[in-house]
Design a protein around this motif. Structure first.
Motif, PDB file in Angstrom:
ATOM      1  N   ILE A 262      -9.105 -11.806  -5.754  1.00 10.17           N
ATOM      2  CA  ILE A 262      -8.480 -10.730  -4.533  1.00 10.17           C
ATOM      3  C   ILE A 262      -9.276 -10.684  -2.727  1.00 10.17           C
ATOM      4  O   ILE A 262      -9.134 -10.034  -2.544  1.00 10.17           O
ATOM      5  CB  ILE A 262      -8.289  -9.288  -4.922  1.00 10.17           C
TER       6      ILE A 262
ATOM      7  N   GLU B 210      -7.001 -10.931   7.582  1.00  9.08           N
ATOM      8  CA  GLU B 210      -7.726  -9.782   6.398  1.00  9.08           C
ATOM      9  C   GLU B 210      -6.369  -9.085   6.521  1.00  9.08           C
ATOM     10  O   GLU B 210      -6.242  -8.485   5.617  1.00  9.08           O
ATOM     11  CB  GLU B 210      -8.435  -9.453   7.930  1.00  9.08           C
ATOM     12  N   GLU B 211      -5.000  -9.106   7.444  1.00 14.19           N
ATOM     13  CA  GLU B 211      -4.097  -8.432   7.228  1.00 14.19           C
ATOM     14  C   GLU B 211      -3.367  -8.943   6.048  1.00 14.19           C
ATOM     15  O   GLU B 211      -2.945  -8.128   4.966  1.00 14.19           O
ATOM     16  CB  GLU B 211      -3.086  -8.360   8.395  1.00 14.19           C
TER      17      GLU B 211
ATOM     18  N   ILE C 269      -4.808  -7.420   2.526  1.00 15.74           N
ATOM     19  CA  ILE C 269      -4.731  -6.518   2.405  1.00 15.74           C
ATOM     20  C   ILE C 269      -3.086  -6.331   2.374  1.00 15.74           C
ATOM     21  O   ILE C 269      -2.867  -5.368   1.251  1.00 15.74           O
ATOM     22  CB  ILE C 269      -4.409  -5.647   4.346  1.00 15.74           C
TER      23      ILE C 269
ATOM     24  N   ARG D  88      -3.199  -7.205  -1.831  1.00 14.85           N
ATOM     25  CA  ARG D  88      -4.502  -6.579  -2.428  1.00 14.85           C
ATOM     26  C   ARG D  88      -3.520  -4.888  -2.516  1.00 14.85           C
ATOM     27  O   ARG D  88      -3.604  -3.941  -3.599  1.00 14.85           O
ATOM     28  CB  ARG D  88      -5.432  -5.654  -1.612  1.00 14.85           C
TER      29      ARG D  88
ATOM     30  N   GLU E 217      -3.168   5.621   2.480  1.00 12.85           N
ATOM     31  CA  GLU E 217      -3.467   4.249   2.718  1.00 12.85           C
ATOM     32  C   GLU E 217      -2.128   3.637   3.421  1.00 12.85           C
ATOM     33  O   GLU E 217      -1.827   2.816   4.816  1.00 12.85           O
ATOM     34  CB  GLU E 217      -4.352   3.601   2.528  1.00 12.85           C
ATOM     35  N   HIS E 218      -1.476   3.379   2.473  1.00 11.54           N
ATOM     36  CA  HIS E 218      -0.238   2.683   2.884  1.00 11.54           C
ATOM     37  C   HIS E 218       1.065   2.773   2.827  1.00 11.54           C
ATOM     38  O   HIS E 218       1.954   2.426   2.806  1.00 11.54           O
ATOM     39  CB  HIS E 218      -0.671   1.262   1.320  1.00 11.54           C
TER      40      HIS E 218
END
Lengths: 251, 247
Positions: free
Chosen positions: B50, B72-73, B76, B79, B107-108
């Motif tokens: 991950i 990084e995106e 994310i 994950r 968060e998501h």
């Protein structure tokens, strides 16, 4: 020697990388308003008793020492103004920041270091979030808000200490002492010390977060990181104070 | 359908080589067990999947995408689909159990506060953790912390779960509870990789079991193959014998 320079340059590069990561998260800062307020309470309000004791002691001791030194030359009437200027320009911001580096810097480094050891920092990444946004940024912003306010508070308490010693120990007239303190309490004197605290806040926040995020394993490393964070912040505050003073004098 | 594919994965820290050449894949609806001695790098491998560690060499493909140049995106986004259940739970100690579980959704997801509340309460009920709702992690037993960690890992309905020693240090009752939880997830179609030392758990849960030794995967077999083969390396490992016996 070569190894030391390599180590130092590696530290500088990694610290700059952390700064870049923090800058990248700044646009999301509004989402973390609650976390920032919590940290302002923890860092700011809870430091008030410590800052009060440090400030009043500093003001009283300085007034006593200056009074003792200047008495031989009949200079006691100059004590309130002289000490007020010293406090506003140097002693208030530097002592407040050093005390906060010890109290808050150590606390932050130990807290974040423990979060690294218990994999909480990894958990932020693993859950698709960012510990820089959730942990580091709120603390840096809280310091940025709290340190200048605490410094202003510290200045006032220190000057109260100067007043007490001037009136009750050096036997100066109350209204005269107040007027001399007022002469020293100019915007220029206040601002030249006050603006330094923003830099000191960054130094405390960055060194605490930087060293604690580098903890790789074990609680022993948390202790080492905490010591490094406090020592580095203290040294940088003192060196930074000299450089900023020099800069302000040039302006 | 292949969800995870690892090709010639190697990982070193300075001079210390942890993995030399790891190759394996994870198929949909499959639980793959990863066995290996302490320090054999099982957790390092999971963390690499991950993006918490970078491979020194080799490639990791997640959902047919090479992660080598992931931004990084992209990590994310991945994950949300591949979740990690940490060995000690890794619960946020400044948050209550409720807040820990609500965190991934806040968060998501675009769920309302009320919907998040309902979802958290429902998951806690499913995992028999409703009494822990308002407790902080330090008020929970080790077993409960692991269960809450597992519950938090499934909040976003991931397609793949990475379990890092989910039963390590638990009493038999808690081990059985965690095992049942993983089996329930498996029935729901969740795929996963299970790092464990617990052979009965591995045999009950895993479709295939891989053994890491000397920085490589030395064998991958089904539980049936392991039981039916005399001197199977995994059986030898579980008995504390040399992995490969001399004929």
């Amino acid at each position: 020697m070569k190894y030391r320079w390599l180590e130092l340059s590696e530290h500088i590069a990694s610290a700059l990388k952390l700064v870049a990561q923090i800058m990248k998260e700044i646009p999301h800062v509004r989402k973390e308003f609650r976390l920032i307020v919590d940290q302002i309470y923890l860092i700011g309000l809870q430091s008030l008793p410590l800052i009060f004791v440090t400030a009043i002691s500093t003001g009283m001791v300085m007034a006593l020492q200056f009074g003792n030194g200047l008495a031989r030359f009949g200079g006691i009437p100059y004590v309130p103004r002289l000490v007020t200027v010293s406090i506003l320009r140097e002693m208030g911001p530097v002592f407040t920041s050093l005390m906060l580096a010890a109290r808050v810097g150590a606390g932050l480094a130990a807290e974040i270091g423990s979060q690294v050891v218990t994999q909480q920092i990894d958990a932020y990444w693993a859950l698709g979030s960012s510990p820089i946004r959730k942990v580091v940024l709120p603390r840096i912003i809280a310091l940025f808000v709290a340190v200048p306010i605490l410094c202003a508070f510290s200045n006032i308490i220190s000057i109260l200490g100067v007043y007490i010693i001037s009136v009750f120990q050096l036997n100066l007239d109350g209204p005269y002492t107040l007027s001399k303190i007022g002469d020293g309490f100019t915007l220029e004197n206040f601002s030249s010390g006050f603006f330094k605290t923003f830099f000191f806040a960054l130094i405390i926040g960055l060194s605490s977060c930087y060293f604690s995020l580098r903890v790789s394993e074990g609680t022993r490393e948390v202790g080492i990181a905490t010591t490094k964070a406090v020592v580095t912040a203290s040294v940088l505050i003192l060196v930074g104070d000299f450089l900023l003073t020099k800069l302000f004098l040039l302006l | 359908m292949t969800l995870i594919k690892v090709l010639h994965f190697a990982k070193s820290y300075g001079n210390k080589v942890v993995h030399r050449d790891i190759n394996f894949s994870l198929q949909k609806n499959e639980i793959l067990g990863l066995l290996g001695g302490s320090g054999s790098g099982k957790s390092v491998l999971l963390r690499s999947l991950i993006g918490l560690e970078k491979p020194s060499h080799g490639s990791i493909f997640l959902f047919n995408e090479n992660t080598q140049d992931f931004s990084e995106e992209q990590w994310i986004s991945i994950r949300k689909k591949i979740s990690y259940a940490f060995q000690g739970g890794a619960l946020f100690d400044s948050m209550t159990v409720f807040e820990n579980l609500a965190f991934p959704l806040q968060e998501h997801s675009s769920l309302s506060e009320q919907e998040i509340n309902q979802r958290v309460v429902q998951i806690l009920k499913e995992f028999n953790l409703d009494e822990a709702l308002h407790k902080y992690p330090n008020q929970l037993s080790g077993g409960m912390q692991k269960r809450v960690g597992l519950a938090r890992a499934i909040m976003l309905d991931p397609e793949v779960l990475l379990f890092d020693e989910p039963t390590a240090g638990l009493d038999p009752l808690n081990t059985e509870t965690v095992k049942k939880m993983i089996l329930q997830l498996k029935l729901k179609g969740v795929s996963g990789i299970l790092v464990t030392h617990d052979m009965p758990v591995a045999f009950d849960i895993c479709d295939r079991i891989a053994l890491i030794d000397g920085g490589k995967i030395v064998t991958v077999s089904t539980p049936q193959e392991i039981i039916q083969t005399k001197d199977h390396p995994i059986l030898n490992f579980s008995k504390g014998l040399p992995i490969f016996t001399k004929e």
